[in-house]
Write an enzyme that holds these catalytic residues in place. Sequence first.
Site, short mmCIF file in Angstrom:
data_model
loop_
_atom_site.label_atom_id
_atom_site.label_comp_id
_atom_site.label_asym_id
_atom_site.label_seq_id
_atom_site.Cartn_x
_atom_site.Cartn_y
_atom_site.Cartn_z
N MET A 2 0.83 -1.21 0.00
CA MET A 2 0.00 0.00 0.00
C MET A 2 0.86 1.25 0.00
O MET A 2 0.50 2.26 -0.61
CB MET A 2 -0.96 0.00 1.20
CG MET A 2 -2.22 -0.80 0.98
SD MET A 2 -3.11 -0.30 -0.52
CE MET A 2 -3.48 1.40 -0.17
N LYS A 18 -1.35 -11.85 3.23
CA LYS A 18 -2.17 -11.17 4.25
C LYS A 18 -2.04 -11.89 5.59
O LYS A 18 -2.12 -13.11 5.66
CB LYS A 18 -3.64 -11.10 3.79
CG LYS A 18 -4.50 -10.30 4.76
CD LYS A 18 -5.76 -9.78 4.12
CE LYS A 18 -6.63 -9.03 5.10
NZ LYS A 18 -5.99 -7.79 5.58
N HIS A 65 -8.13 -13.09 -0.09
CA HIS A 65 -7.01 -12.17 -0.27
C HIS A 65 -5.75 -12.95 -0.65
O HIS A 65 -5.67 -14.15 -0.46
CB HIS A 65 -6.71 -11.40 1.02
CG HIS A 65 -7.68 -10.28 1.28
ND1 HIS A 65 -8.86 -10.47 1.94
CD2 HIS A 65 -7.64 -8.96 0.95
CE1 HIS A 65 -9.51 -9.31 2.03
NE2 HIS A 65 -8.79 -8.38 1.43
#
Length: 269
Positions: free
Chosen positions: A12, A159, A155
């Site tokens: 991210m 994760k 996901h």
Amino acid sequence: MGLIVVGAAGRMGRSLIHTIAETEGVHLAGAIERPGSDALGKDSGELAGLGANGVIVTDDALPVFAKVEGVLDFTTPSATLDFAELAAQARIVHVIGTTGMQDAHEARLHAASRHARIVKSGNMSLGVNLLSVLVRQAARALEDRGWDIEVLEMHHRHKVDAPSGTALLLGQAAAEGRGIDLAQHSVKVRDGHTGAREEGSIGFATLRGGSVVGEHSVVIAGEGETIELSHKATDRSIFARGAVRAALWARHQKPGYYSMLDVLGLSDR
Ligand SMILES: NC(=O)C1=CN([C@@H]2O[C@H](COP(=O)(O)OP(=O)(O)OC[C@H]3O[C@@H](n4cnc5c(N)ncnc54)[C@H](OP(=O)(O)O)[C@@H]3O)[C@@H](O)[C@H]2O)C=CC1
Ligand SMILES: O=C(O)C1=N[C@H](C(=O)O)C[C@H](O)C1
């Protein structure tokens, strides 16, 4: 608006650096990574694949927090608590995407929000937040007797928390629609001879694999019919764009604790 990205070398973090570079009205004013990270001393634009931008990754957060208006934080629960204290001291905007936080963590974030403008959500995308409104409406409209609610998520293999922040957000929306407490009614694990499904419970199922960015479905199963409300993320930029939008919105708010529903004008509070 000067923004810091913490966790700048993460999946991210790199997406946020891209989005900031593409968005009018914001600029990257700092890039922070954890002590010992291989990214320290590197150019954050190069890390993000943009070409050099002159913002060098550092682990010395304090001086950077003192000169910006906001921080975008998709890291880990313990790092986010540390950054919340710094954001509160600096009285700036703190946009939190980090998931896997416990109730005790939330209490500390609420304390920090006396001074900082915190926007926190398990999912910063427009689509998921709209979906949560639809889930709440559907759960309210359907009688709990005879309709079972299950939240399914998948996901990527990296994760680390489960159920996902989004699954919990959608489960919370369903619980609000039904007027029940999610913690009292959620079933997060099923294994072995579980017995029949408990009436009124909200179940969660977790899948992990490959490079899946994020897929969520709320299945509302009745007698002879099933409703599915779903969202598929195919690109992390949807979360990054939401986070930047949240920062720009929060700049004009009083110190407090806000959600993406507040940012998007979808909140009924
Ligand atoms: N709300 C939303 O819309 C979204 C939320 N997320 C959540 O965001 C979080 C991050 O996801 P993702 O980017 O995939 O994960 P990554 O592991 O790729 O990124 C996290 C980054 O934070 C760094 N980090 C850890 N501790 C610190 C610290 N003390 N100071 C500074 N940096 C630190 C990590 O460094 P290192 O790897 O070296 O430890 C890593 O670079 C997760 O909780 C995820 O669930 C993700 C997408 C959307
Ligand atoms: O870890 C991720 O990748 C994601 N995390 C968030 C979550 O826990 O729901 C949001 C998104 O689904 C991607």
